[in-house]
Design a protein around this motif. Structure first.
Motif, PDB file in Angstrom:
ATOM      1  N   ASN A 244      21.598  69.140  59.305  1.00  0.00           N
ATOM      2  CA  ASN A 244      23.023  69.427  59.191  1.00  0.00           C
ATOM      3  C   ASN A 244      23.830  68.565  60.169  1.00  0.00           C
ATOM      4  O   ASN A 244      24.899  68.058  59.824  1.00  0.00           O
ATOM      5  N   ASP A 245      23.304  68.373  61.390  1.00  0.00           N
ATOM      6  CA  ASP A 245      23.950  67.474  62.355  1.00  0.00           C
ATOM      7  C   ASP A 245      23.984  66.043  61.814  1.00  0.00           C
ATOM      8  O   ASP A 245      24.963  65.325  61.999  1.00  0.00           O
ATOM      9  N   VAL A 246      22.897  65.639  61.175  1.00  0.00           N
ATOM     10  CA  VAL A 246      22.809  64.283  60.601  1.00  0.00           C
ATOM     11  C   VAL A 246      23.902  64.097  59.551  1.00  0.00           C
ATOM     12  O   VAL A 246      24.627  63.087  59.561  1.00  0.00           O
ATOM     13  N   ARG A 247      24.030  65.063  58.655  1.00  0.00           N
ATOM     14  CA  ARG A 247      25.048  64.978  57.593  1.00  0.00           C
ATOM     15  C   ARG A 247      26.461  64.894  58.172  1.00  0.00           C
ATOM     16  O   ARG A 247      27.280  64.090  57.724  1.00  0.00           O
TER      17      ARG A 247
ATOM     18  N   ASN B  57       8.599  56.429  68.991  1.00  0.00           N
ATOM     19  CA  ASN B  57       8.521  57.882  69.087  1.00  0.00           C
ATOM     20  C   ASN B  57       9.853  58.500  69.519  1.00  0.00           C
ATOM     21  O   ASN B  57       9.897  59.398  70.361  1.00  0.00           O
ATOM     22  N   VAL B  58      10.929  57.988  68.954  1.00  0.00           N
ATOM     23  CA  VAL B  58      12.268  58.505  69.235  1.00  0.00           C
ATOM     24  C   VAL B  58      12.581  59.594  68.220  1.00  0.00           C
ATOM     25  O   VAL B  58      12.451  59.384  67.013  1.00  0.00           O
ATOM     26  N   LYS B  59      12.975  60.753  68.717  1.00  0.00           N
ATOM     27  CA  LYS B  59      13.327  61.873  67.845  1.00  0.00           C
ATOM     28  C   LYS B  59      14.697  62.407  68.227  1.00  0.00           C
ATOM     29  O   LYS B  59      15.223  62.111  69.294  1.00  0.00           O
ATOM     30  N   ASN B  60      15.234  63.224  67.325  1.00  0.00           N
ATOM     31  CA  ASN B  60      16.525  63.877  67.532  1.00  0.00           C
ATOM     32  C   ASN B  60      17.657  62.866  67.702  1.00  0.00           C
ATOM     33  O   ASN B  60      18.462  62.947  68.634  1.00  0.00           O
ATOM     34  N   ILE B  61      17.694  61.931  66.759  1.00  0.00           N
ATOM     35  CA  ILE B  61      18.718  60.892  66.760  1.00  0.00           C
ATOM     36  C   ILE B  61      19.086  60.547  65.318  1.00  0.00           C
ATOM     37  O   ILE B  61      18.252  60.638  64.419  1.00  0.00           O
ATOM     38  N   ALA B  62      20.338  60.179  65.137  1.00  0.00           N
ATOM     39  CA  ALA B  62      20.814  59.634  63.866  1.00  0.00           C
ATOM     40  C   ALA B  62      21.592  58.357  64.192  1.00  0.00           C
ATOM     41  O   ALA B  62      22.365  58.329  65.149  1.00  0.00           O
TER      42      ALA B  62
ATOM     43  N   LYS C  73      31.248  61.739  59.404  1.00  0.00           N
ATOM     44  CA  LYS C  73      32.254  61.357  60.396  1.00  0.00           C
ATOM     45  C   LYS C  73      32.320  59.838  60.553  1.00  0.00           C
ATOM     46  O   LYS C  73      33.406  59.260  60.621  1.00  0.00           O
ATOM     47  N   VAL C  74      31.175  59.194  60.602  1.00  0.00           N
ATOM     48  CA  VAL C  74      31.144  57.736  60.776  1.00  0.00           C
ATOM     49  C   VAL C  74      31.772  57.031  59.582  1.00  0.00           C
ATOM     50  O   VAL C  74      32.647  56.177  59.746  1.00  0.00           O
TER      51      VAL C  74
ATOM     52  N   GLY D 190      25.548  55.818  66.794  1.00  0.00           N
ATOM     53  CA  GLY D 190      24.439  56.756  66.860  1.00  0.00           C
ATOM     54  C   GLY D 190      24.760  57.921  67.758  1.00  0.00           C
ATOM     55  O   GLY D 190      25.676  57.856  68.579  1.00  0.00           O
ATOM     56  N   MET D 191      24.006  58.987  67.576  1.00  0.00           N
ATOM     57  CA  MET D 191      24.168  60.153  68.442  1.00  0.00           C
ATOM     58  C   MET D 191      22.940  61.044  68.360  1.00  0.00           C
ATOM     59  O   MET D 191      22.211  61.016  67.361  1.00  0.00           O
ATOM     60  N   PRO D 192      22.719  61.826  69.406  1.00  0.00           N
ATOM     61  CA  PRO D 192      21.634  62.802  69.351  1.00  0.00           C
ATOM     62  C   PRO D 192      21.942  63.881  68.311  1.00  0.00           C
ATOM     63  O   PRO D 192      23.098  64.269  68.142  1.00  0.00           O
TER      64      PRO D 192
END
Length: 120
Positions: free
Chosen positions: A29-32, A82-87, A37-38, A22-24
């Motif tokens: 586009n960051d998610v993709r 309520n966690v946001k900005n994470i994949a 990469k993973v 996982g990462m912030p």
């Protein structure tokens, strides 16, 4: 996407291996980029399923990767906390033995491990 990717420890249940990463993220586009990469990482080669779950300020979603119901279940946890900005990608290697709903418990454990590592 200069954020550090975090890997949690893998878990094994009845020959089935689970691993998470996982990462912030700030946007889809960051998610993709993170997902690509993973799944292209050699340590994830051969995984039968790579379940993606993500939340940003603008949107959230998931991809079950043929592990029906897993993404929805993991996304509900991110929403409840309520966690946001994470994949997060939870990968599973089938070990030849069916474990039924227990696989969802293992995926949730992986998700919580990743959230703890990211201090979210």
């Amino acid at each position: 996407m200069k954020n550090k990717k975090i890997h949690n420890q893998s878990l094994i249940e009845a020959g089935n291996k689970f691993k998470g990463s996982g990462m912030p993220v700030k946007c889809i586009n960051d998610v993709r980029k993170m997902y690509k990469k993973v799944v292209s990482d050699a340590s994830y080669a051969g995984a039968n399923h790579n379940v993606l779950v993500y939340r940003t300020d603008e949107e959230d979603g998931f991809c079950d990767d043929s592990e029906f119901g897993a993404g929805k279940r993991l996304l509900s946890i991110l929403r409840q906390k309520n966690v946001k900005n994470i994949a997060v990608v939870v990968s599973r290697w089938y070990g030849g033995r069916q474990i039924g709903p227990k696989r969802f418990d293992m995926m949730e454990k992986i998700l919580f491990d990743v959230l703890n590592e990211l201090k979210m």
